[in-house]
Write an enzyme that holds these catalytic residues in place. Structure first.
Site, PDB file in Angstrom:
ATOM      1  N   SER A  83      59.724 100.676  45.851  1.00  0.00           N
ATOM      2  CA  SER A  83      61.047 100.207  46.586  1.00  0.00           C
ATOM      3  C   SER A  83      61.889 101.348  46.827  1.00  0.00           C
ATOM      4  O   SER A  83      61.440 102.556  46.188  1.00  0.00           O
ATOM      5  CB  SER A  83      61.823  99.199  45.759  1.00  0.00           C
ATOM      6  N   TYR A 115      65.671  96.583  37.328  1.00  0.00           N
ATOM      7  CA  TYR A 115      64.947  96.843  38.490  1.00  0.00           C
ATOM      8  C   TYR A 115      64.731  98.233  39.271  1.00  0.00           C
ATOM      9  O   TYR A 115      63.469  98.622  39.344  1.00  0.00           O
ATOM     10  CB  TYR A 115      65.595  96.040  39.657  1.00  0.00           C
TER      11      TYR A 115
HETATM   12  N1  LIG Z   1      62.585  91.848  49.535  1.00  0.00           N
HETATM   13  C1  LIG Z   1      63.002  93.023  49.273  1.00  0.00           C
HETATM   14  O1  LIG Z   1      63.913  93.328  49.644  1.00  0.00           O
HETATM   15  C2  LIG Z   1      62.341  94.294  48.529  1.00  0.00           C
HETATM   16  C3  LIG Z   1      62.811  95.563  48.922  1.00  0.00           C
HETATM   17  C4  LIG Z   1      61.649  96.528  48.348  1.00  0.00           C
HETATM   18  C5  LIG Z   1      60.604  96.338  47.914  1.00  0.00           C
HETATM   19  N2  LIG Z   1      60.287  95.060  47.463  1.00  0.00           N
HETATM   20  C6  LIG Z   1      59.243  94.763  46.542  1.00  0.00           C
HETATM   21  O2  LIG Z   1      58.129  94.114  47.292  1.00  0.00           O
HETATM   22  C7  LIG Z   1      57.428  93.415  46.519  1.00  0.00           C
HETATM   23  C8  LIG Z   1      57.217  91.883  47.162  1.00  0.00           C
HETATM   24  O3  LIG Z   1      58.567  91.433  47.184  1.00  0.00           O
HETATM   25  P1  LIG Z   1      58.930  90.172  48.142  1.00  0.00           P
HETATM   26  O4  LIG Z   1      60.222  90.361  48.743  1.00  0.00           O
HETATM   27  O5  LIG Z   1      57.813  89.867  48.801  1.00  0.00           O
HETATM   28  O6  LIG Z   1      59.333  89.140  46.894  1.00  0.00           O
HETATM   29  P2  LIG Z   1      58.794  87.606  46.919  1.00  0.00           P
HETATM   30  O7  LIG Z   1      59.563  86.944  45.958  1.00  0.00           O
HETATM   31  O8  LIG Z   1      58.730  86.889  48.385  1.00  0.00           O
HETATM   32  O9  LIG Z   1      57.313  87.702  46.426  1.00  0.00           O
HETATM   33  C9  LIG Z   1      56.906  88.237  45.111  1.00  0.00           C
HETATM   34  C10 LIG Z   1      55.655  87.359  44.824  1.00  0.00           C
HETATM   35  O10 LIG Z   1      55.206  87.893  43.442  1.00  0.00           O
HETATM   36  C11 LIG Z   1      54.809  86.781  42.603  1.00  0.00           C
HETATM   37  N3  LIG Z   1      55.211  86.836  41.228  1.00  0.00           N
HETATM   38  C12 LIG Z   1      56.170  86.939  40.681  1.00  0.00           C
HETATM   39  N4  LIG Z   1      56.146  87.271  39.426  1.00  0.00           N
HETATM   40  C13 LIG Z   1      54.780  87.175  39.309  1.00  0.00           C
HETATM   41  C14 LIG Z   1      53.590  87.373  38.103  1.00  0.00           C
HETATM   42  N5  LIG Z   1      54.272  87.528  36.949  1.00  0.00           N
HETATM   43  N6  LIG Z   1      52.273  87.460  38.305  1.00  0.00           N
HETATM   44  C15 LIG Z   1      52.104  87.111  39.734  1.00  0.00           C
HETATM   45  N7  LIG Z   1      52.640  87.043  40.722  1.00  0.00           N
HETATM   46  C16 LIG Z   1      54.102  87.030  40.419  1.00  0.00           C
HETATM   47  C17 LIG Z   1      55.917  85.490  43.435  1.00  0.00           C
HETATM   48  O11 LIG Z   1      55.352  84.164  42.640  1.00  0.00           O
HETATM   49  C18 LIG Z   1      55.869  85.827  44.803  1.00  0.00           C
HETATM   50  O12 LIG Z   1      54.867  85.196  45.382  1.00  0.00           O
HETATM   51  C19 LIG Z   1      58.188  93.437  45.218  1.00  0.00           C
HETATM   52  O13 LIG Z   1      57.364  94.217  44.415  1.00  0.00           O
HETATM   53  C20 LIG Z   1      59.534  93.731  45.601  1.00  0.00           C
HETATM   54  O14 LIG Z   1      59.893  94.459  44.188  1.00  0.00           O
HETATM   55  C21 LIG Z   1      61.210  94.027  48.060  1.00  0.00           C
END
Ligand SMILES: NC(=O)c1ccc[n+]([C@@H]2O[C@H](COP(=O)([O-])OP(=O)(O)OC[C@H]3O[C@@H](n4cnc5c(N)ncnc54)[C@H](O)[C@@H]3O)[C@@H](O)[C@H]2O)c1
Length: 306
Positions: free
Chosen positions: A176, A189
């Site tokens: 991130s 986080y």
């Molecule tokens: N959405 C944002 O603004 C953003 C920004 C920067 C980075 N990210 C990173 O991108 C990645 C994906 O985020 P996203 O926005 O798609 O989130 P999201 O919540 O849509 O998807 C996350 C997925 O991870 C799964 N998950 C959660 N805990 C888990 C576990 N213990 N074991 C297995 N699966 C698990 C959830 O079920 C979900 O399907 C994350 O690492 C997040 O930190 C997101």
């Protein structure tokens, strides 16, 4: 003699540094060819929604074999169905709690038996709590660290040895912008994402030191994305907009296929990271006020986790 050796080494350093800088500039204008992933086995954690799902669909279009992990079985099955529709020849679905070391080891062993070696590992699963540190419970903090960083340790332990043995593979860390820039109200986080960046960078150097040049690494650092994870975030500045998830997924796939070591999305994140490295503290606080970073918590809703 020793002096002459040092002189030659220094000369080589200057010439090569110049050459590689020119090469990097040239690559900005003419990107390298994208590699095929058709014969790769790609494991994506957190494939049940958001970026994980969109990456699965992109890899499916490119005919990769997919191994999808998520704690959410329903979401993961839906991603698998959508990926098959996109043309992926083989899609394997596993329920795995990536935050639990034993679960990762157990499911990894199943994957090796049923599918074979994983050649591309995308550590994407992540969670966010979004409370002030003093209000975050111990179990919430532990969970954030378990899912957002410890899972990377356990998955690398499970799948990296086979990549090293074949000198072939790709490690992708969905970190991130919070792995370089901090925001109040996200101490756990940000810690987990700084750790994810540090871990991925260090292992990447380890591969270079071991002369395993067939193992590529990509660190992904996006700002806010409209997947639902950061619901409620209201962008106040063009520097940190709410990004479209499909656009981000395409950028990530392009970076992976070009073996790009790191990608920050949007480009303003590069600028902010650079500014942070030298600017006086008071100026960075001014900038944080200007981009309304202190207000992010006010409207944050995020997701609910069990
Ligand atoms: N959405 C944002 O603004 C953003 C920004 C920067 C980075 N990210 C990173 O991108 C990645 C994906 O985020 P996203 O926005 O798609 O989130 P999201 O919540 O849509 O998807 C996350 C997925 O991870 C799964 N998950 C959660 N805990 C888990 C576990 N213990 N074991 C297995 N699966 C698990 C959830 O079920 C979900 O399907 C994350 O690492 C997040 O930190 C997101």
């Amino acid at each position: 003699m020793a002096f002459l050796g040092t002189l030659l080494e220094t000369f080589e350093l200057i010439v090569l540094s110049f050459f590689y800088s020119i090469e990097a500039l040239f690559r900005l204008l003419v990107p390298p060819r994208s590699k095929s992933v058709e014969n790769e086995t790609v494991l994506i954690t957190g494939a049940g929604s958001g970026i994980g799902r969109l990456l699965s669909l992109e890899f499916a279009r490119l005919k990769a074999t997919l191994v999808l992990w998520d704690i959410n079985e329903e979401g993961n099955e839906e991603t698998a169905r959508m990926s098959r529709d996109q043309g992926s020849p083989r899609v394997h679905v596993y329920k795995c709690d990536c935050g639990r070391k034993e679960d990762v080891a157990r499911v990894a062993a199943l994957v090796k038996k049923e599918v074979g070696d994983v050649t591309m590992l995308v550590n994407n699963a992540g969670i966010v709590i979004g409370k002030n540190f003093i209000d975050t419970t111990e179990s919430e903090m532990q969970k954030v660290m378990d899912v957002n960083i410890m899972a990377h340790f356990w998955t690398y332990k499970a799948f990296l040895p086979a990549m090293i043995a074949r000198n072939h593979g790709h490690l992708v860390s969905i970190a991130s912008a919070a792995g370089f820039l901090t925001v109040n109200g996200f101490a756990d986080y940000c810690s987990s994402k700084f750790a994810a960046v540090g871990f991925a960078e260090s292992v990447a150097l380890e591969m270079i030191a071991m002369k395993k040049d067939g193992i590529k690494t990509t660190i992904v650092c996006p700002s806010f994305i409209n997947t639902g994870m950061f619901d409620g975030y209201k962008p106040q500045s063009r520097m940190l907009p709410m990004l479209d998830a499909k656009h981000v997924a395409k950028k990530i796939i392009n970076a992976i296929r070009r073996d790009q070591p790191i990608i920050m999305i949007p480009r303003s994140v590069y600028f902010l990271v650079y500014m942070k490295s030298w600017m006086p503290k008071k100026v960075s606080i001014l900038l944080a006020h200007y981009t309304r970073l202190f207000d992010v918590m006010k409207t944050f809703v995020g997701r609910k986790y069990n």
